[in-house]
Design a protein around this motif. Sequence first.
Motif, PDB file in Angstrom:
ATOM      1  N   VAL A 159       0.828  -1.208   0.000  1.00  0.00           N
ATOM      2  CA  VAL A 159       0.000   0.000   0.000  1.00  0.00           C
ATOM      3  C   VAL A 159       0.866   1.263   0.000  1.00  0.00           C
ATOM      4  CG1 VAL A 159      -1.713   1.336   1.274  1.00  0.00           C
ATOM      5  CG2 VAL A 159      -2.006  -1.131   1.009  1.00  0.00           C
ATOM      6  N   PRO A 160       1.822   1.413   0.941  1.00  0.00           N
ATOM      7  CA  PRO A 160       2.676   2.604   0.892  1.00  0.00           C
ATOM      8  C   PRO A 160       3.760   2.522  -0.170  1.00  0.00           C
ATOM      9  CG  PRO A 160       3.319   1.236   2.741  1.00  0.00           C
ATOM     10  CD  PRO A 160       2.080   0.610   2.147  1.00  0.00           C
ATOM     11  N   ASN A 161       4.026   1.325  -0.669  1.00  0.00           N
ATOM     12  CA  ASN A 161       5.080   1.140  -1.680  1.00  0.00           C
ATOM     13  C   ASN A 161       4.535   0.379  -2.881  1.00  0.00           C
ATOM     14  OD1 ASN A 161       7.459   2.192  -0.090  1.00  0.00           O
ATOM     15  ND2 ASN A 161       6.806   0.546   1.284  1.00  0.00           N
ATOM     16  N   PRO A 162       3.641   0.994  -3.661  1.00  0.00           N
ATOM     17  CA  PRO A 162       3.050   0.289  -4.795  1.00  0.00           C
ATOM     18  C   PRO A 162       4.093  -0.040  -5.858  1.00  0.00           C
ATOM     19  CG  PRO A 162       2.501   2.626  -4.859  1.00  0.00           C
ATOM     20  CD  PRO A 162       3.155   2.384  -3.545  1.00  0.00           C
ATOM     21  N   ARG A 163       3.924  -1.215  -6.456  1.00  0.00           N
ATOM     22  CA  ARG A 163       4.882  -1.633  -7.472  1.00  0.00           C
ATOM     23  C   ARG A 163       4.220  -2.567  -8.484  1.00  0.00           C
ATOM     24  NH1 ARG A 163       6.181  -3.015  -2.318  1.00  0.00           N
ATOM     25  NH2 ARG A 163       6.303  -5.214  -1.718  1.00  0.00           N
ATOM     26  N   ALA A 164       4.917  -2.764  -9.565  1.00  0.00           N
ATOM     27  CA  ALA A 164       4.373  -3.507 -10.702  1.00  0.00           C
ATOM     28  C   ALA A 164       4.057  -4.954 -10.346  1.00  0.00           C
ATOM     29  CB  ALA A 164       5.367  -3.481 -11.860  1.00  0.00           C
ATOM     30  N   PHE A 165       3.086  -5.502 -11.082  1.00  0.00           N
ATOM     31  CA  PHE A 165       2.745  -6.927 -11.082  1.00  0.00           C
ATOM     32  C   PHE A 165       2.011  -7.413  -9.830  1.00  0.00           C
ATOM     33  CE2 PHE A 165       6.971  -6.676 -13.377  1.00  0.00           C
ATOM     34  CZ  PHE A 165       6.385  -6.451 -14.620  1.00  0.00           C
ATOM     35  N   TRP A 166       1.548  -6.491  -8.979  1.00  0.00           N
ATOM     36  CA  TRP A 166       0.782  -6.894  -7.818  1.00  0.00           C
ATOM     37  C   TRP A 166      -0.724  -6.842  -8.071  1.00  0.00           C
ATOM     38  CZ3 TRP A 166       2.065  -9.183  -3.257  1.00  0.00           C
ATOM     39  CH2 TRP A 166       3.424  -9.359  -3.017  1.00  0.00           C
ATOM     40  N   GLY A 167      -1.114  -6.351  -9.218  1.00  0.00           N
ATOM     41  CA  GLY A 167      -2.470  -6.473  -9.710  1.00  0.00           C
ATOM     42  C   GLY A 167      -3.590  -6.167  -8.729  1.00  0.00           C
TER      43      GLY A 167
END
Length: 248
Positions: A159-167
Motif C-alpha cells: 500500500v505505501p510502496n506500490p509496485r508492478a505486477f501486484w495487480g
Amino acid sequence: MLDPRTYTPSPDLLRDRVILITGASDGIGRAVALAAAAHGASVILHGRNVKRLEAVYDQIVAANQPRPSILPLDLEKAGSAEYDALITALEKEFGRLDVLLHNAGMLGERAPVEHYDVAKWMRTMHVNANVPFVLTQRCLPLLRRSPDASIVFTSSGVVPNPRAFWGAYLVSKWASDGLMHLLADELEQPGIRVNSINPGKVRTNMRLQAYPAEDRSLLADPAAIVAPYLYLFGPDSKGVSGQTVSCQ
C-alpha cells in the motif's frame, strides 16, 4: 500512542470480549485467535476448512480458555442469505460484537495488468475489498451494542510502496485502507474505532505464494506479531482510530 510492536497485554486484557476473526484457520488469523483466547476473549473462528477450524477450536479448549465458536463460510461465494444466517447466529449466541478482524484475504495472481485474468481480478477484489464492506455493514448493529467496539482491517506493505505486477491484490488493499479511513470518520461519534494492521513479512501460505523462492527462515512467525492486534482489540487503544499500525 504507544508502540504497538512492544505492547505487553495484561493476562485478562480481553476478558468477556466477543471477537470475530475471519481467516482464523491458519497463519496470522490462527495465531491471533489463539492469543485472543489466551487473554480471555470468546473467539468466533471463521474459515472455509472445517477440519482446520476444529483444530484451532480444540487447541483453545485444551488450554482451558473460553470456548470458541466455529463459523464455516466461503466468503467468495456468500450471498445475502448466508450473511443473514451469520448475523442471526451471532445475535442469538452473543447479542453483541466487540471486535471484528478482517484477516481473510486472497493474493490473486502476480501478473501485469495487460495479461491479468479478469475472473481472478474480480474474485480477488471481491474477497479483499467487497467482503469487508458487506461484513462490516451487517455487523454494525452488533458492534454498536458493545461499550468498546473495534474494527481492524488487514493492510499490506504494497500500500505505501506500490509496485508492478501486484495487480488486484494491490488495488484491493488500497480500497480496504480507504474503507478503513472512511469508517473511522463515519463511526467517530458512536465511538467505534477503526484501524488497519500491516503484518509485514510473515511466514504464511500467502507469503509463500507471492515469494516461492524466499528463505522462509528469515520471516517472522505469526505468533511473534500478535501484540499489535491485541492492542487494537483491547481498551488500551481507546481513542486510536484511522491509523495503520505496523507489526514489524
